[in-house]
Design an enzyme around this catalytic site. Structure first.
Site: not given
Ligand code: GAL
Length: 809
Positions: A425, A502
């Site tokens: 990100e 993710e």
């Molecule tokens: C994502 C990020 C992760 C964590 C997660 C929490 O956007 O890549 O590191 O922060 O959100 O929801």
């Protein structure tokens, strides 16, 4: 590598020597030595502490790996902030006084640090060796020119500066938190990370194994050398050999060897077979170095339309994201603690880990190789633009090339790794500078390894707006969240391979349930919006609480499962981790996003994955059966290998139900009356399994269960002891929060306690812990004296329970 394997290789080598296969003795080969023991530690700065004669007598003595943050007290005002775990950071020094073994015949000595968090600076005998800001990278210094004569004292001093905060969006830990090694070498030896094994051709008859080797010559003249590599199979049987002669002219000389392994056994997640290449360097008629490289023979492919293939067979990626902390142990590396995490993940069918968002401890990659996990290895959470105020962007200009190179060089022999992720990100995706940086990073990786795709975890999924994508050099597009948009990808990104890197960010607290279970809480509801959470800082375990950028487990899994072009997904996250306690403010200080809590106790949704991702016949009924008289309670069941489930409340059937399409549980809403609930699963009308839960009475006893009752007396092995508060009939009391006191004597000690509650401010290092929703955890570590560890746990009104753990050599 197992001890068995080591012994077998030794035996084979001895046999070979005794029958004259090797003409030379190997008394010059010394293996690397673990350098974790007998350090001195002092919290706080002292500019003179690098000097060899500095008086460190009053400093604390300890063994590494060590994380000083985890020993501290939680405080809202700690500079790391609750996002970083609300624990202390700061500056500290480590010193080690040592002698080089007078028997040692080595001519060069290196010191290898697997990782220091962060900004380490190292001195040997007062000479400055250098600095490494990045806390997740492994590095080496050459001690040779500055060492005192053998049998004289040397002093290694390490300053660790983790004071610039907030340095991260999660807990980093502080200190020399990974292993340290002393590496003795002859004047000619295999260079650091100097062997790269690839398998350019694999078929059922044979595999071509290619070794690219770098030899370091520390003499000032050219040296003729002779290199022999032998490939051993998993049982330690020598299969094939290759020998080469070279003239090591420069300080680093390169050569390649190719051998053909017959009828290769392929590495896979179900059968993670590894081979070992033993490379021997002969110089001046002596064997001077022996270097072992475990590797796997496997092929893989991402496709734009059919997902992922391992060894030509389709494989759905069942992945999780993992941060590096080990709960109550903090960031301090412990192989057994990592192995236990992987065992728990395997139990739910997980077969892949994304190392969020930095290179992990080398032992974790070894475990992934050994246990059969695919790995996305990731270098950075930040490039040049800021995410955490004092994050990696501060060091970007000076260090990113070296750090990325070192990650690839260190890790490229691991068969588990299937992609290099150059960032998570990254804000540069929204900025045209992202194009050039992505190209630069991809080129750095490709220079060192062309066998794996380069990816980056993106959030912007408009191809016109994403500059990292526009660089045109990503081999694999990884996307975080917004799973519903995936459906447009084949059209938006024609011909590209994708990965769901993710997903979810669903919130939950083990053992806590908010009803009605079919309404989803969105916490926080939108960007910068206040939210109205629970007063006790809990989140519901019905898969009905999410962050606004996230989604429930079931919604996301339905999309991934039904779309063949998506190779699988990586859940955020496998385990809860310290830091990032969203959506709550302090005292919340660890995350709510795991499927498994910080202790390693599965939350309920773990069993949803188990039902979908494994063939193991299972049935999981929840929640508990202790409510207010007459209250309507939602009862859920996850199951597999069955057509339907019947619920009984106090013996009365509430009917049979089957999972509707794209829903992965069955639900009943029933009024509470004390007694019992029972779920029974059926296949073709025949009973498959049943699960019963009784209403629990008052807390009256403690149950202790060790994950292993016998552990190694090696000074680092662990036994994880689950502590349950039970009523007089042996039922778990689901809201018990009794204070439990521990006493440990014998061949081990208490290394940490926890209860998985994200807002507990009790210390992780203590001989007591309150239970949370009926449970807590005690972790004991073995000393090096074989014997017994006697553990007792007691609490007011609960009596005392004992358990014994054996430790053996
Ligand atoms: C994502 C990020 C992760 C964590 C997660 C929490 O956007 O890549 O590191 O922060 O959100 O929801």
């Amino acid at each position: 590598m197992t001890n068995h394997f080591k012994t077998t290789i030794k035996l084979i080598a001895c046999l070979a020597i005794s029958i004259g296969l090797f003409s030379c003795s190997d008394n010059l080969v010394e293996s690397r030595q673990n350098f974790d023991k007998d350090w001195k530690f002092q919290l706080g700065d002292d500019s003179l502490a690098f000097q060899p004669d500095y008086n460190d007598q009053d400093w604390r003595a300890l063994n590494l790996p060590h994380d000083w943050s985890i020993e501290g007290e939680f405080c809202k005002d700690n500079p790391a902030n609750p996002e970083g775990g609300a624990l202390p950071t700061g500056i500290a020094w480590y010193r080690k006084t040592f002698k080089i073994d007078s028997e040692s015949k080595a001519e060069n000595y290196y010191i290898d640090f697997d990782g220091v968090m962060r900004n380490s600076e190292v001195w040997i005998n007062g000479h400055y060796l250098g600095k490494r800001p990045f806390g997740y990278i492994s590095f080496r210094y050459d001690l040779t020119p500055y060492l005192n004569a053998k049998a004289e004292q040397n002093v290694l001093a390490v300053k660790v500066d983790n004071s610039a905060q907030p340095a991260s969006r999660w807990y980093t830990g502080s200190g020399i938190y990974r292993h340290v090694w002393l590496v003795p070498e002859q004047a000619v030896h295999v260079a650091h990370w100097g062997i790269f094994v690839t398998t350019p051709e694999i078929n059922t008859e044979s595999a071509h194994v290619k070794l690219d080797l770098k030899v370091r010559n520390t003499t000032s003249s050219a040296q003729p050398i002779h290199v022999k590599t032998t490939i051993f199979d998993a049982e330690g049987v020598a299969l094939v050999k290759s020998t080469s002669q070279i003239e090591a002219i420069d300080s680093i000389s390169a050569l390649s060897q190719i051998v053909e392994v017959p009828k290769p056994k392929l590495w896979s997640v179900d059968s993670p077979t590894r081979y070992h290449a033993i490379t021997e360097i002969y110089w001046q008629d002596e064997l001077v170095d022996r270097y072992e490289t475990p590797f796997g023979i496997r092929s893989f492919e991402f496709t734009p339309d059919k997902g992922f293939f391992l060894n030509g067979e389709h494989l759905e990626i069942y992945g999780v994201n993992q941060h590096h902390d080990l709960g109550a142990l903090g960031a301090a590396v412990n192989t057994r603690a990592m192995e236990r995490q992987l065992e728990i993940l395997k139990g739910m069918g997980c077969n892949a880990i994304r190392m969020a968002h930095n290179p992990p401890a080398p032992e974790l990659l070894d475990l992934c190789d050994e246990m059969g996990f695919l790995v996305i290895n990731e270098s950075f959470d930040e490039w040049k633009k800021t995410k955490a105020k004092k994050g990696y962007h501060l060091y970007w200009d000076e260090w990113h090339v070296r750090d990325l190179q070192d990650m690839v060089l260190r890790d490229r022999n691991h068969p588990s790794i299937i992609a290099w992720s150059i960032g998570n990100e990254i804000p540069e995706q929204f900025d045209t500078t992202g194009i050039a940086i992505t190209r630069e990073l991809a080129a750095i990786v490709k220079e060192l390894d062309t066998t794996r795709p380069v990816t980056s975890a993106l959030t912007e999924n408009d191809p016109e707006k994403n500059n990292i994508y526009k660089s045109g050099v990503l081999d694999l597009l990884s996307f975080n969240y917004k799973h519903k948009d995936y459906l447009d990808f084949p059209e938006k990104f024609p011909g590209e391979c994708m990965l769901a890197s993710e997903n979810m960010s669903a919130l939950s607290t083990r053992g806590h349930y908010d009803m009605p279970s079919d309404s989803v809480r969105v916490w926080p509801p939108a960007y910068n919006q206040p939210f109205d959470g629970n007063d006790d800082y809990t989140a519901s375990s019905y898969d009905n609480a999410i962050a606004y950028w996230g989604a429930t487990h079931e919604d996301t899994w339905a999309v991934i499962k039904n779309n063949e072009f998506i190779p699988g997904m990586f859940i955020w996250s496998g385990f809860d981790y310290i830091g990032e306690p969203l959506p709550y403010p302090y005292p919340a200080r660890s995350s709510y996003l795991g499927i498994i809590d910080l202790c390693g106790f599965p939350k309920d949704v773990y069993y949803m994955y188990q039902s979908e991702w494994t063939d193991k016949t299972m049935l999981h009924l929840f929640p508990h059966w202790n409510w207010d008289e007459g209250q309507l309670v939602d009862l859920w069941a996850y199951y597999n290998n069955a057509d339907e489930v019947e619920l009984f409340v106090n013996g009365v059937s509430q009917g049979r139900k089957s999972k509707p399409e794209d829903q992965f549980h069955v639900i009943w809403r029933v009024p509470f009356a004390p007694g019992s609930i029972k779920a029974v699963s059926y296949k073709d009308g025949e009973k498959v399994m049943e699960k019963e839960i009784q209403t629990a009475g008052k807390p009256s006893q403690i149950e202790l269960t060790a994950d292993r009752n016998t552990i190694s007396a090696d000074g680092s092995d662990l036994s994880f002891i689950t502590v349950k508060v039970l009523d007089e009939n042996g039922n778990l009391v689901p809201d018990a929060d009794n204070l439990i006191n521990f006493e440990i004597t014998g061949s081990g000690f208490n290394i940490g306690v926890d209860n998985g509650y994200q807002a507990s401010l009790e210390p992780f290092k203590a001989n007591y812990r309150k239970a949370f929703n009926g449970k807590c955890l005690l972790i004991v570590q073995a000393t090096e004296d074989a014997g017994e560890i006697a553990v007792s746990a007691s609490g007011e009104g609960l009596g005392m329970t004992n358990i014994e753990i054996k430790t053996t050599n």
